[in-house]
Design an enzyme around this catalytic site. Structure first.
Site, PDB file in Angstrom:
ATOM      1  CG  ASP A   5       2.373  -2.973  -4.547  1.00  0.00           C
ATOM      2  OD1 ASP A   5       2.022  -3.288  -3.393  1.00  0.00           O
ATOM      3  OD2 ASP A   5       2.227  -1.832  -5.012  1.00  0.00           O
ATOM      4  CG  HIS A  12       0.211   2.951  -4.129  1.00  0.00           C
ATOM      5  ND1 HIS A  12      -0.162   1.644  -4.351  1.00  0.00           N
ATOM      6  CD2 HIS A  12      -0.911   3.692  -4.349  1.00  0.00           C
ATOM      7  CE1 HIS A  12      -1.427   1.586  -4.700  1.00  0.00           C
ATOM      8  NE2 HIS A  12      -1.927   2.822  -4.702  1.00  0.00           N
ATOM      9  CG  ASP A  47       6.967  -2.886  -6.379  1.00  0.00           C
ATOM     10  OD1 ASP A  47       6.288  -3.678  -7.043  1.00  0.00           O
ATOM     11  OD2 ASP A  47       6.798  -1.647  -6.395  1.00  0.00           O
ATOM     12  CE1 TYR A 222      -1.190   2.421 -13.140  1.00  0.00           C
ATOM     13  CE2 TYR A 222      -2.899   3.113 -11.604  1.00  0.00           C
ATOM     14  CZ  TYR A 222      -1.563   2.984 -11.935  1.00  0.00           C
ATOM     15  OH  TYR A 222      -0.607   3.412 -11.068  1.00  0.00           O
ATOM     16  CE  LYS A 225       2.565   3.006 -15.805  1.00  0.00           C
ATOM     17  NZ  LYS A 225       2.265   2.521 -17.156  1.00  0.00           N
TER      18      LYS A 225
HETATM   19  C1  F6R Z   1       1.601   4.415  -9.149  1.00  0.00           C
HETATM   20  C2  F6R Z   1       0.727   4.228  -8.010  1.00  0.00           C
HETATM   21  C3  F6R Z   1       0.077   5.423  -7.424  1.00  0.00           C
HETATM   22  C4  F6R Z   1      -1.432   5.327  -7.479  1.00  0.00           C
HETATM   23  C5  F6R Z   1      -2.113   6.539  -6.837  1.00  0.00           C
HETATM   24  C6  F6R Z   1      -3.621   6.399  -6.746  1.00  0.00           C
HETATM   25  O1  F6R Z   1       2.057   3.187  -9.583  1.00  0.00           O
HETATM   26  O2  F6R Z   1       0.533   3.146  -7.557  1.00  0.00           O
HETATM   27  O3  F6R Z   1       0.529   6.604  -8.020  1.00  0.00           O
HETATM   28  O4  F6R Z   1      -1.877   5.192  -8.797  1.00  0.00           O
HETATM   29  O5  F6R Z   1      -1.626   6.736  -5.521  1.00  0.00           O
HETATM   30  O6  F6R Z   1      -3.899   5.236  -6.065  1.00  0.00           O
HETATM   31  P1  F6R Z   1      -5.367   4.751  -5.699  1.00  0.00           P
HETATM   32  O7  F6R Z   1      -6.151   4.735  -6.956  1.00  0.00           O
HETATM   33  O8  F6R Z   1      -5.127   3.394  -5.109  1.00  0.00           O
HETATM   34  O9  F6R Z   1      -5.890   5.751  -4.695  1.00  0.00           O
HETATM   35 MG    MG Z   2       1.257  -0.188  -4.589  1.00  0.00          MG
HETATM   36 MG    MG Z   3       5.424  -0.206  -6.804  1.00  0.00          MG
END
Ligand code: F6R
Ligand code: MG
Ligand code: MG
Length: 366
Positions: A5, A12, A47, A222, A225
């Site tokens: 990624d 995302h 990804d 974290y 994923k």
């Molecule tokens: C799961 C993922 C998303 C983020 C979520 C919060 O793998 O990447 O679900 O965890 O969108 O993202 P942030 O913390 O970057 O705002």
């Molecule tokens: Mg991402």
């Molecule tokens: Mg991903």
């Protein structure tokens, strides 16, 4: 297959075109220089997936560097474009010969090409290493899924599975059908154990490999994923392409989805739907089929690799519908288990910062 990624469009969601263009340019150059034989670039949600065929063997420094440099260049471009989470999976800075343990996911197999060698690669988004345990078991150990285990004399010998204990960094090899129950005892714990390799028992022919790195264990927190990838060889004494796809007739539950903190139903989709939306999901998986011939992904007369987008098919419409129905059931539960992962699995998520603040306010009960 090496994936990462590197940053995405609208949260995302997907890998946008400018990043694809960089990957295409670099891998094309690598073909011209004779580093790789040919390649196919695609995405699983946010990804970037580099499928490369070469003759340098597994864990080759030059190949890993090609992937690493490409991801770095993509991440820089993502930063410039202010895409979201630019360089998300590039967890280390100094490249020392292998991208394993640095963030990108890797699945490699070294094969002696058969007269005709059909291969299926899988790539998933918004889920974790261990998500392929269930289909790999169905494909290579379950005679109710794979008719060849009963009907093809070359498969009666069974298959051997390498299982990684991602917490202890140890591995074990178990042989099916003899050790099927022991195998299940381990791989049912998908958050900890992940099948990394499968061989045919009679001749140790490599049949499958999947990426098993856990980003949270590398980063200690974290950071998104793992979004694993898997390679499976098919036909002629191995599971048929249709047997490799059969476990995906139904959706099943995987860890990941929103904030890497939930159980979610996996949804098999074609490349056009390889993008996560609702509650950052549901977790998606794509499957691409191709033939390897003369050390290359078999290509058409214009030199374009011939790729079959296997889940782009009404045969998986039921699984997609099931996935959405189950998604609704789980989302109705909000932040209550089992919709949310168990507290052990939440250890590496941002909830720890929330709970940490409450710690001091707890008073002993008299
Ligand atoms: C799961 C993922 C998303 C983020 C979520 C919060 O793998 O990447 O679900 O965890 O969108 O993202 P942030 O913390 O970057 O705002
Ligand atoms: Mg991402
Ligand atoms: Mg991903």
């Amino acid at each position: 297959m090496i994936k990462c990624d590197v940053g995405s469009l609208a949260g995302h969601h997907i890998v946008p075109k400018p990043l694809f263009d960089i990957a295409e340019k670099n891998l094309k150059k690598a073909v011209e220089k004779g580093v790789i034989n040919n390649f196919y670039v695609f995405n699983a949600g946010d990804d970037l997936e580099l499928l490369m065929v070469h003759e340098k063997g597994e864990q080759n420094k030059e190949i890993h560097k090609l992937a690493w440099d490409t991801f770095k260049e993509c991440a820089n471009k993502a930063s410039k474009l202010k895409l979201y989470a630019a360089g998300q999976d590039l967890l280390k800075t100094a490249f020392s010969g292998n991208v394993r343990g640095m963030g990108p996911g890797v699945a490699e197999i070294e094969i002696e090409e058969r007269a005709s060698d059909p291969i299926v690669v899988f790539a998933a988004d918004k889920t974790s290493a261990g998500s392929f345990n269930y289909p790999l078991f169905r494909i290579f150990a379950d005679p109710m899924n794979t008719a060849g285990l009963v009907i093809d004399p070359h498969m009666l010998c069974g298959f051997k599975f390498e299982v990684i204990d991602t917490k202890e960094n140890k591995s074990i090899i178990l042989k099916c059908p003899e050790e099927m129950y022991e195998l299940l005892a381990l791989i049912g714990t998908v958050g900890r154990y992940a099948i990394s390799r499968v061989w045919r028992a009679s001749d140790n022919l490599i049949c499958a490999a999947s990426s098993v790195s856990k980003l949270s264990l590398i980063a200690g927190k974290y950071v998104g994923k793992d979004d694993p990838v898997m390679i499976a060889r098919a036909q002629h004494g191995l599971p048929a392409v249709g047997e490799i796809l059969a476990p995906f007739m139904h959706s099943y539950f995987v860890q990941g989805w929103m904030r890497g903190s939930h159980w979610g139903p996996i949804m098999p989709v074609g490349l056009k739907s390889s993008k996560c939306t609702v509650f950052d999901g549901p977790p998606r998986i794509v499957a691409l089929g191709f033939q390897v011939a003369n050390g290359q992904i078999s290509s058409d007369d214009e030199g374009n690799p011939m790729i079959a987008d296997l889940f782009d098919d009404p045969a998986f419409a039921l699984a997609r519908r099931e996935a959405m129905q189950n998604a609704c059931v789980l989302r109705n539960m909000g932040e209550f288990e089992p919709a949310r992962l168990s507290s052990e699995e939440m250890e590496y998520t941002t909830i720890q910062q929330v709970l940490g603040k409450l710690g001091k306010r707890f008073k002993p009960i008299r």
